[in-house]
Design an enzyme around this catalytic site. Structure first.
Site, mmCIF file in Angstrom:
data_model
loop_
_atom_site.group_PDB
_atom_site.id
_atom_site.type_symbol
_atom_site.label_atom_id
_atom_site.label_comp_id
_atom_site.label_asym_id
_atom_site.label_seq_id
_atom_site.Cartn_x
_atom_site.Cartn_y
_atom_site.Cartn_z
ATOM 1 N N THR C 96 0.855 -1.180 0.000
ATOM 2 C CA THR C 96 0.000 0.000 0.000
ATOM 3 C C THR C 96 0.888 1.225 0.000
ATOM 4 O O THR C 96 1.585 1.489 0.971
ATOM 5 C CB THR C 96 -0.902 0.010 1.241
ATOM 6 O OG1 THR C 96 -1.841 -1.056 1.125
ATOM 7 C CG2 THR C 96 -1.660 1.325 1.351
ATOM 8 N N LYS C 171 -8.403 2.499 -2.487
ATOM 9 C CA LYS C 171 -8.228 2.219 -1.061
ATOM 10 C C LYS C 171 -8.675 3.398 -0.207
ATOM 11 O O LYS C 171 -9.280 3.213 0.852
ATOM 12 C CB LYS C 171 -6.770 1.863 -0.737
ATOM 13 C CG LYS C 171 -6.433 0.418 -1.051
ATOM 14 C CD LYS C 171 -5.405 -0.191 -0.090
ATOM 15 C CE LYS C 171 -5.979 -0.646 1.226
ATOM 16 N NZ LYS C 171 -5.072 -1.503 2.013
ATOM 17 N N LYS C 239 -4.742 8.870 8.994
ATOM 18 C CA LYS C 239 -3.890 9.274 7.862
ATOM 19 C C LYS C 239 -4.657 9.087 6.542
ATOM 20 O O LYS C 239 -4.641 9.951 5.674
ATOM 21 C CB LYS C 239 -2.610 8.442 7.841
ATOM 22 C CG LYS C 239 -1.611 8.853 6.770
ATOM 23 C CD LYS C 239 -0.649 7.714 6.462
ATOM 24 C CE LYS C 239 -1.383 6.556 5.812
ATOM 25 N NZ LYS C 239 -0.584 5.372 5.523
#
Lengths: 287, 287, 287, 287
Positions: C96, C171, C239
């Site tokens: 990721t 995502k 985040k």
């Protein structure tokens, strides 16, 4: 010269009645605790026996009472205003009440042949003493005109806002703006300080620009100093925000920024700061 | 008497340089389009050949340029300030730039032996003409002291805020407060009007209380009239709100009210009002 | 039969490579700490000497690494993938990473004559072991087709999403939905409990309706029990919310609900719960 | 075998009474418009003359009516339940009403010597037909036990939640969660699409993960297709959000995320989508 009735001699009422007397008006005063009448009697006021008697005797009776419950008691209670009003005499309720209470009293006054005006005030102790209040009046227009000379003695500005209920609505709209400004000030100070700026500098810069206002001048330093002695308790402002949100629902007006501000005030209440000054919202912002 | 360099003679710069000349200062001016120097030369200014030459010749060089790109070009470009600065001479950039650009220029000035100050201004054309600007300065403290007499001619107030970057940070904190006030004003007007009050009355009541401020006096009537000619474009304020949110993320400061306000400004941008005045957020509030 | 390279044998990588081996594939493994290769070698894997050598030797090299820094090191570092890739061989990064890192690696692969796919996975340890991951792939379509047999061994579903960067964007969009659901669950539990309902009843009612989902089933009881051992750390979700807000700014999409949710996650971080599970936002909701 | 009274044969009531009959129960039906009794009579039901007569005759009377006004009329009106209830017979109101209405009916039932249960249902037409409803019951525990066999015929799950009012409170908490999920779904789809992803891919990815739920499966494609025929009207959900906010105020629970969600639903109402399905909030999100 008109003789004015005056019901309620708390912090606000005492100062306002004093100003009427100093301006040479005849004033008939009544207070639940009669001892509070004494200073006014010394200035030339006459004593009223009951709200009923005052409302029966004076062309125009003013009231400024603590809360809706007190307003109802003084009006609907034993020897209350309701029993004395009539003959197109006027009743001006300057207390801050909800639109429902104002409406019920208004209907009862009208039914008895009297005239009614709600006139909540903007301003606290100091403006009351200085004759610098602002009146947000709504209801019988002829009564507003008749009361204007007294408003001009007690305040610096008066507004006639139309039908009964509009005074309360105006207070909600205004207080919602006030709360939004306070939250903006608090988040600006919190962001700036967290980013390394001195809080005093932020307050000082705000004082120089087009945003400068007396409220920031008072509340900015209070936030920085953590001094939150209650001028206007946080929980009362949260209540007004709640009522403003409810008014928004009623008239179908989305208020996303005010909703976020309300959540901050609620968090501050939950954290136990409801009895502090409204500026204590800073406690849940500053780290 | 110190000789001042002055780079950039747009609306702001021309007015500021004029004030320096009227106060009897020696000023060496430069502008990309040299024609704009003429009115200043008539007032006694001398012409500089390039940013490099001005920065080499004057003890203290001021610049006020359109945007970060112009700041970089004038500094790092051919015959730019970088080539002329040094010998502890000072460079004061009064443009509004991001902290990154300010930091790069600051480092380059220091490396060449000069001194740097960022000093973004609060205030627009009228305050510039009236010598009533506010300076948010940060960087070399000795240079701040040396520039203070000039700041006092051009402005009414100047702040020294510490390390380079703090000027930009202060502008973000201040503009976040401004945006919050604007949203509070808009939602108050929308709520009140939707509830049956006259917008003019709300504006008038706000003007009487502790919240009264010049910005409300200007933007309240503009909202009611739907007149949104851009003083400060909405999209620029939204950009500042975005940067303020990013700063909040960086320093770990939650800003829930400002986040809700930012969402309103974004909606207004999406609805096509980005080039109108920031007060045009009212378009997405009022029904 | 294609020979697969596999770089990175952490919790996820080990399980995924094991599944490839069990399915009969040839796999060349490499890991920074070579000891972690042993269990795979026992299952029939061959050892790669370096990322460069693996990428040079295998038609298709997969990588799943801890963070963007590790991805850069393994790709651009000494004896890295960059030096070995080419000849239309494929590099599939399943880590990721941010869109920037993905873009740089993609460009470098292409420049060397190789093919690139980003393919971040949805799912954690258990789905990795069960071959039940979901792949969010973006980049070279022919490489996606070539990698599909391997995806089908390691996962239950794979998506081809177009240009590089779309995997990362997906995502963010998905995690924003997840965070919003979590906040809705938390506020529902807090409201209900504060109003006198049993938390267990609320969780049970949610499990019966159209809203029932595995995440609620896991996180609802965790919130009630105050058990917040990190499956997905709160600060990582915050985040992602920050990056989703930034993506919203970039593409001009207002996200008022997600902004309010982000403020809650930030408050939880500030309150010191960033290393607990994301469900620990409940700590700043429940009284 | 207990004989059940059944008042109200709308979409829900008809399906529920049918299931009782099919299970072999004796059912006495009444409906304002008697024609709607016919299909039930054909299945073996007996006709009740009035709510009073049904409540006097049956051990246990169920009601499911359109709104609080209908509930009051059927209970307090002429030949209403109030006149027939008593002797510890039970009255189970399965309508969705506010806590105030439920409380008044509960008090009146108790005063007459009867037993009361509120039991709002979760589920709509299809689950009613399938006997797959969920009952959120609160009030007299012995009555809950007595009604359980009937609940088990009509539904798949029943909850006993304590004192009267808790049924209504549970529905508000649950619907607040539902609205939050819907807003999260909408903002996720809007963000992703605006960032270049295909809406279908986002829906598909959500369907694979731990967040997968039947509601998303239904509402996601509806949002993408812009098909908003009302299953649950948007304005009803907004009303529930308003009541949930009011409950939050009452119990002093800040709900910042739900407040932001409520603002979105209000904006959708103002934009004229109140009669469409609740998923039509997407109309004010998608560009």
């Amino acid at each position: 010269m008109t003789s004015y009735g005056f019901l309620g001699l708390g912090i606000m009422g005492r100062a306002m009645a004093t100003n009427l007397l100093k301006a040479g008006c005849e004033v008939v005063v009544w207070n639940r605790d009669p001892a509070k009448c004494e200073p006014l009697l010394e200035l030339g006021a006459r004593r009223g026996e009951s709200p009923q008697e005052v409302a029966a005797r004076c062309e125009l009776t003013f009231a400024i009472l603590a809360d809706p419950a007190a307003c109802r008691e003084v009006f609907f209670g034993k020897q209350g205003v309701q029993a004395g009003i009539g003959g197109r005499r006027g009743y001006v309720d300057m207390s801050t009440v909800d639109a429902g209470t104002a409406g019920e009293i208004a209907a009862a006054v009208t039914e008895r042949g009297g005239r009614f005006l709600e006139a909540p005030v903007s301003g606290s102790k100091k403006p009351a003493e200085d004759g610098a209040l602002v009146f947000l009046a709504a209801g019988d227009k002829s009564l507003f005109d008749d009361a204007t000379p007294a408003f001009e003695v007690m305040g610096k500005k008066n507004f006639y806002l139309g039908e009964v209920g509009n005074g309360a609505r105006m207070k909600l709209a205004i207080n919602q703006v006030l709360a939004g400004m306070l939250a903006a000030l608090g988040e600006g100070l919190a962001l700036g300080q967290q980013a390394g700026l001195a809080g005093e500098d932020i307050v000082a810069v705000l004082a120089e620009g087009a945003m400068a206002n007396p409220m920031f001048k008072l509340k900015g330093p209070a936030m920085l100093a953590g001094e939150f002695a209650a001028h206007f308790p946080l929980k009362h402002m949260q209540k007004d925000l709640r009522l403003a949100q409810a008014l928004g629902e009623e008239v179908n007006q989305p208020l996303p920024a005010a909703a976020a501000v309300n959540a901050i005030f609620k968090r501050a209440c939950v954290a136990g700061h409801g009895d502090e000054d409204m500026a204590a919202i800073y406690r849940v912002m500053k780290q």
